[in-house]
Enzyme design. Structure first.
Site, PDB file in Angstrom:
ATOM      1  N   LYS A   1     -10.828  86.848 -69.368  1.00 56.09           N
ATOM      2  CA  LYS A   1     -11.956  87.770 -69.474  1.00 56.09           C
ATOM      3  C   LYS A   1     -11.924  88.764 -68.321  1.00 56.09           C
ATOM      4  CE  LYS A   1     -14.328  84.047 -69.517  1.00 56.09           C
ATOM      5  NZ  LYS A   1     -15.339  82.968 -69.541  1.00 56.09           N
TER       6      LYS A   1
ATOM      7  N   THR B   1     -26.358  89.076 -66.402  1.00 56.76           N
ATOM      8  CA  THR B   1     -25.193  88.499 -67.076  1.00 56.76           C
ATOM      9  C   THR B   1     -25.096  86.987 -66.863  1.00 56.76           C
ATOM     10  OG1 THR B   1     -23.847  88.981 -65.129  1.00 56.76           O
ATOM     11  CG2 THR B   1     -23.827  90.619 -66.898  1.00 56.76           C
TER      12      THR B   1
ATOM     13  N   GLY C   1     -24.747  83.463 -67.708  1.00 56.04           N
ATOM     14  CA  GLY C   1     -24.348  82.738 -68.916  1.00 56.04           C
ATOM     15  C   GLY C   1     -23.466  83.489 -69.898  1.00 56.04           C
ATOM     16  N   THR C   2     -22.881  84.598 -69.484  1.00 54.76           N
ATOM     17  CA  THR C   2     -22.024  85.347 -70.434  1.00 54.76           C
ATOM     18  C   THR C   2     -20.809  84.510 -70.855  1.00 54.76           C
ATOM     19  OG1 THR C   2     -21.079  86.454 -68.502  1.00 54.76           O
ATOM     20  CG2 THR C   2     -22.602  87.743 -69.857  1.00 54.76           C
ATOM     21  N   GLY C   3     -20.242  83.764 -69.896  1.00 51.68           N
ATOM     22  CA  GLY C   3     -19.055  82.964 -70.212  1.00 51.68           C
ATOM     23  C   GLY C   3     -19.368  81.876 -71.229  1.00 51.68           C
ATOM     24  N   CYS C   4     -20.493  81.174 -71.018  1.00 55.65           N
ATOM     25  CA  CYS C   4     -20.911  80.108 -71.948  1.00 55.65           C
ATOM     26  C   CYS C   4     -21.135  80.698 -73.339  1.00 55.65           C
ATOM     27  CB  CYS C   4     -22.224  79.468 -71.489  1.00 55.65           C
ATOM     28  SG  CYS C   4     -22.194  78.875 -69.796  1.00 55.65           S
TER      29      CYS C   4
HETATM   30  N1  LIG Z   1     -21.346  94.602 -68.756  1.00 57.83           N
HETATM   31  C1  LIG Z   1     -20.682  94.111 -69.802  1.00 57.83           C
HETATM   32  N2  LIG Z   1     -20.630  94.799 -70.976  1.00 57.83           N
HETATM   33  C2  LIG Z   1     -19.986  94.307 -72.060  1.00 57.83           C
HETATM   34  N3  LIG Z   1     -19.359  93.123 -72.079  1.00 57.83           N
HETATM   35  C3  LIG Z   1     -19.366  92.397 -70.954  1.00 57.83           C
HETATM   36  C4  LIG Z   1     -20.020  92.837 -69.754  1.00 57.83           C
HETATM   37  N4  LIG Z   1     -19.865  91.879 -68.791  1.00 57.83           N
HETATM   38  C5  LIG Z   1     -19.146  90.885 -69.365  1.00 57.83           C
HETATM   39  N5  LIG Z   1     -18.829  91.206 -70.658  1.00 57.83           N
HETATM   40  C6  LIG Z   1     -18.072  90.389 -71.594  1.00 57.83           C
HETATM   41  O1  LIG Z   1     -18.685  89.106 -71.644  1.00 57.83           O
HETATM   42  C7  LIG Z   1     -17.713  88.105 -71.841  1.00 57.83           C
HETATM   43  C8  LIG Z   1     -17.844  87.060 -70.738  1.00 57.83           C
HETATM   44  O2  LIG Z   1     -17.149  87.557 -69.622  1.00 57.83           O
HETATM   45  P1  LIG Z   1     -17.426  87.230 -68.103  1.00 57.83           P
HETATM   46  O3  LIG Z   1     -16.239  87.744 -67.351  1.00 57.83           O
HETATM   47  O4  LIG Z   1     -18.766  87.748 -67.734  1.00 57.83           O
HETATM   48  O5  LIG Z   1     -17.444  85.667 -68.161  1.00 57.83           O
HETATM   49  P2  LIG Z   1     -17.692  84.637 -67.006  1.00 57.83           P
HETATM   50  O6  LIG Z   1     -17.391  85.266 -65.687  1.00 57.83           O
HETATM   51  O7  LIG Z   1     -16.969  83.393 -67.377  1.00 57.83           O
HETATM   52  O8  LIG Z   1     -19.222  84.370 -67.128  1.00 57.83           O
HETATM   53  P3  LIG Z   1     -20.134  83.385 -66.249  1.00 57.83           P
HETATM   54  O9  LIG Z   1     -20.682  84.279 -65.203  1.00 57.83           O
HETATM   55  O10 LIG Z   1     -21.150  82.904 -67.216  1.00 57.83           O
HETATM   56  O11 LIG Z   1     -19.228  82.297 -65.706  1.00 57.83           O
HETATM   57  C9  LIG Z   1     -16.362  88.833 -71.875  1.00 57.83           C
HETATM   58  O12 LIG Z   1     -16.003  89.080 -73.205  1.00 57.83           O
HETATM   59  C10 LIG Z   1     -16.649  90.120 -71.133  1.00 57.83           C
HETATM   60  O13 LIG Z   1     -15.754  91.148 -71.495  1.00 57.83           O
HETATM   61  C1  LIG Z   2     -24.810  74.261 -66.805  1.00 57.09           C
HETATM   62  C2  LIG Z   2     -24.048  75.508 -66.537  1.00 57.09           C
HETATM   63  N1  LIG Z   2     -22.848  75.694 -67.131  1.00 57.09           N
HETATM   64  C3  LIG Z   2     -22.146  76.813 -66.886  1.00 57.09           C
HETATM   65  C4  LIG Z   2     -22.625  77.793 -66.044  1.00 57.09           C
HETATM   66  C5  LIG Z   2     -21.777  79.024 -65.781  1.00 57.09           C
HETATM   67  O1  LIG Z   2     -22.434  80.185 -65.748  1.00 57.09           O
HETATM   68  C6  LIG Z   2     -23.888  77.564 -65.445  1.00 57.09           C
HETATM   69  N2  LIG Z   2     -24.444  78.472 -64.601  1.00 57.09           N
HETATM   70  N3  LIG Z   2     -24.567  76.414 -65.701  1.00 57.09           N
END
Ligand SMILES: Nc1ncnc2c1ncn2[C@@H]1O[C@H](COP(=O)(O)OP(=O)(O)OP(=O)(O)O)[C@@H](O)[C@H]1O
Ligand SMILES: Cc1ncc(CO)c(N)n1
Length: 264
Positions: free
Chosen positions: A173, A204, A206-209
């Protein structure tokens, strides 16, 4: 109705973890189930406590789900310690689970460590090989490959390295370091850039989850890997565009933005 299981930690503030996963699955039209690996006391400003499930109790949750409502896909999120990782690995193998999406969660958006140092190796040895796709962000991909990633070329190199190491696909990502909404998929020896419009929203949490749960929902519905990810990105873009602004830190997204507010 397709069924999807999330194996992850609870976020009491509702933006990440199990809560984000269930909201995402509901919004994507599948039946959501959960096996809780840990309770966290957290909100948009930080993680203030973690209480892990025992390995025995996690195993019992997994046996209950798999023996009754067999999931069409499984998403794995926060799994903080070695014994929990072993139980998950053993259970998924025993039950012959398929469509497994592993989000190798290491650090929260707010900067707290969610994976114990010694659990990293167990995650790499026991869970990543079971995944249909792994979804590291850039810092996670750096840890998994041991290389630094500051350019798109380095993202490509890291994706290839991980793709050759593990049998499933790899989605790196773009995150904030390189090019916000541009993610890179390595699938069966092929690299595909999935470019998304960057949405100006600092909330943002929880975007990854959310992304990994949306991918699991789409795989359960029978879409190909690439199509599942494209649809997941479209969903998350909408959730960011909805512009929810809650909490004092990096707030949650509006997971239900596409669900009509029905008058029952
Ligand atoms: N500002 C944004 N606009 C559009 N898409 C976004 C934006 N920020 C993140 N994304 C998308 O959201 C998804 C999750 O990416 P991100 O890199 O934020 O995950 P992460 O770092 O694992 O998240 P977390 O912070 O929950 O661990 C990806 O598909 C990314 O391209
Ligand atoms: C429980 C949980 N899983 C994953 C993340 C990652 O964003 C978080 N903040 N909390």
């Amino acid at each position: 109705m397709k069924c999807v299981l999330t194996i992850a930690g609870s976020d009491c503030s509702g933006g990440a973890g199990i809560q984000a996963d269930i909201k995402t699955m509901e919004a994507n039209g599948v039946y959501a189930m959960s096996a809780v690996t840990a309770l966290t006391a957290q909100n948009t400003t930080g993680v203030y406590g973690i209480m892990e499930s025992t390995p025995e109790f996690l195993e019992s949750q997994l046996n209950c789900v798999f023996s009754d409502i067999f999931p069409d896909a499984v998403k794995i999120g926060m799994v903080s310690s070695v014994p929990l990782i072993q139980v998950i690995g053993d259970s998924l193998t025993k039950w012959k689970a398929s469509n497994i999406v592993v989000d190798p969660v290491m650090v929260s958006t707010s900067g707290s460590r969610l994976l114990k140092e010694d659990a990293q190796a167990a995650l790499m040895e026991r869970l990543l090989p079971l995944a249909s796709v792994i979804t590291p962000n850039i810092p996670e991909a750096e840890v998994l490959t041991g290389m630094s990633i500051v350019s798109e070329e380095q993202m490509e190199e890291a994706a290839c390295r991980l793709g050759e190491l593990y049998p499933g696909a790899v989605l790196i990502k773009g995150g904030h370091q390189v090019s916000d909404a541009n993610d890179l998929l390595y699938d069966q020896g092929k690299l595909v850039w999935l470019r998304g419009e960057r949405i100006d929203n600092s909330n943002t949490h929880g975007t990854g989850c959310t992304l990994s749960s949306a991918i699991a929902s789409n795989l359960a519905k029978g879409f190909s890997m690439e199509e599942s990810i494209r649809r997941a990105k479209a969903y998350i873009s909408g959730a960011l565009r909805a512009g929810l602004d809650l909490g004092k830190g990096s707030g949650p997204m509006d997971h239900g933005y596409a669900i009509p507010d029905t008058d029952f």
